[in-house]
Design an enzyme around this catalytic site. Structure first.
Site, PDB file in Angstrom:
ATOM      1  CG  HIS A 284     -15.022   0.042   1.613  1.00 16.64           C
ATOM      2  ND1 HIS A 284     -14.515  -0.159   2.729  1.00 16.64           N
ATOM      3  CD2 HIS A 284     -15.303  -1.083   1.048  1.00 16.64           C
ATOM      4  CE1 HIS A 284     -14.266  -1.569   2.979  1.00 16.64           C
ATOM      5  NE2 HIS A 284     -14.514  -2.101   1.941  1.00 16.64           N
TER       6      HIS A 284
ATOM      7  CG  HIS B 182      -8.705   4.918   2.987  1.00 15.98           C
ATOM      8  ND1 HIS B 182      -9.703   4.661   3.722  1.00 15.98           N
ATOM      9  CD2 HIS B 182      -8.065   3.836   2.829  1.00 15.98           C
ATOM     10  CE1 HIS B 182      -9.648   3.421   4.237  1.00 15.98           C
ATOM     11  NE2 HIS B 182      -8.633   2.854   3.471  1.00 15.98           N
TER      12      HIS B 182
ATOM     13  CB  CYS C 213      -1.831  -3.266   5.251  1.00 18.57           C
ATOM     14  SG  CYS C 213      -3.689  -2.547   5.173  1.00 18.57           S
TER      15      CYS C 213
ATOM     16  CE  LYS D  24      -3.992  -4.301   1.282  1.00 18.07           C
ATOM     17  NZ  LYS D  24      -4.709  -3.158   2.044  1.00 18.07           N
TER      18      LYS D  24
ATOM     19  CG  ASP E 230      -1.820  -1.099   1.106  1.00 20.35           C
ATOM     20  OD1 ASP E 230      -2.036  -1.905   0.252  1.00 20.35           O
ATOM     21  OD2 ASP E 230      -2.679  -1.115   2.181  1.00 20.35           O
TER      22      ASP E 230
HETATM   23  C1  VGL Z   1      -4.758   0.430   5.691  1.00 16.73           C
HETATM   24  C2  VGL Z   1      -6.369   1.202   7.124  1.00 16.73           C
HETATM   25  C3  VGL Z   1      -7.307   1.140   6.180  1.00 16.73           C
HETATM   26  C4  VGL Z   1      -3.322  -0.057   5.589  1.00 16.73           C
HETATM   27  C5  VGL Z   1      -5.483   0.477   4.757  1.00 16.73           C
HETATM   28  O1  VGL Z   1      -2.676  -0.036   4.404  1.00 16.73           O
HETATM   29  O2  VGL Z   1      -2.577  -0.454   6.573  1.00 16.73           O
HETATM   30  N1  VGL Z   1      -5.062   0.920   6.859  1.00 16.73           N
HETATM   31  N2  VGL Z   1      -7.048   0.659   4.854  1.00 16.73           N
HETATM   32 ZN    ZN Z   2      -8.231   0.892   3.445  1.00 15.51          ZN
END
Ligand code: VGL
Ligand code: ZN
Length: 199
Positions: free
Chosen positions: A54, A83, A153, A108, A10
């Site tokens: 979402h 986000h 994540c 994801k 990410d």
């Molecule tokens: C993430 C919160 C929501 C991450 C993704 O990439 O850690 N955290 N979506």
């Molecule tokens: Zn997220």
């Protein structure tokens, strides 16, 4: 012989300074991540990829604020600011990320009613993303994680990697965390206990 892969979690605009769910100094990891991408023969990226509205967005729950937690059918869920909406600039990889070498991009969090932190499973802990099968078919046995956020994540991905029979390491210098309600310590302890190597 161990066959390894680098999994970059990410590294997207919304998790970097100026983004919707910015991780402190998230962009500082880019030089290290880019060096690692050069060094590995097998590179996989993940991309948080949510539809608008979402269910993990606080804005989808009237009266709730970002970072509240709510009960979902699959368990407790932290609510986030909107986000990484599919197709938005925030969902794009950071412009300095050298992503062209990546052989696979795992998206994801695209199911409207379920969030996904791990690169392997949705937050119901049951619905697979297909990553474990991909790694097994390629004979990859060891995975190295870098990226954002350490305590969400990255950590859930590393824990699932071990539960799926891979050996896993996290290069902490190439990660940054959110640290919500002590989540940094909780998740590093969980990773250590599960046998994830933290470097
Ligand atoms: C993430 C919160 C929501 C991450 C993704 O990439 O850690 N955290 N979506
Ligand atoms: Zn997220």
């Amino acid at each position: 012989m161990t066959k390894d892969a680098l999994i970059v979690i990410d590294v997207q605009n919304d998790f970097c300074p100026g983004g919707a769910l910015a991780v402190d100094a998230g962009d500082e990891i880019l030089p290290i991540v880019n060096k690692l991408i050069l060094r590995f023969d097998r590179v996989i990226l993940t991309q948080d990829w949510h539809p608008a509205q979402h269910s993990s967005f606080a804005s989808s729950h009237p009266g709730r604020a970002p970072f509240d937690t709510i009960a979902m059918p699959y368990g407790e869920q932290t609510l986030w600011p909107d986000h990484c909406v599919q197709g938005s600039v925030g969902a794009e990889f950071h412009p300095d990320l050298h992503w062209t070498k990546a052989q696979l991009v795992i998206r994801k969090g695209f199911r409207p009613h379920i969030d996904s932190y791990s690169a392997f499973f949705e937050n119901d802990r049951r619905t697979p993303t297909g990553l474990a099968g991909y790694l097994r078919e390629r004979g990859i046995t060891h995975v190295t994680f870098v990226g954002l956020a350490t305590d969400f994540c990255v950590a859930y991905s590393a824990l699932d990697a071990v539960s799926q029979g891979f050996t896993a390491e996290v290069l902490m210098d190439a990660c940054r965390g959110i640290d919500l309600a002590g989540s940094m310590k909780i998740m590093t302890d969980r990773m250590l206990k599960a046998g994830v190597t933290l470097i």
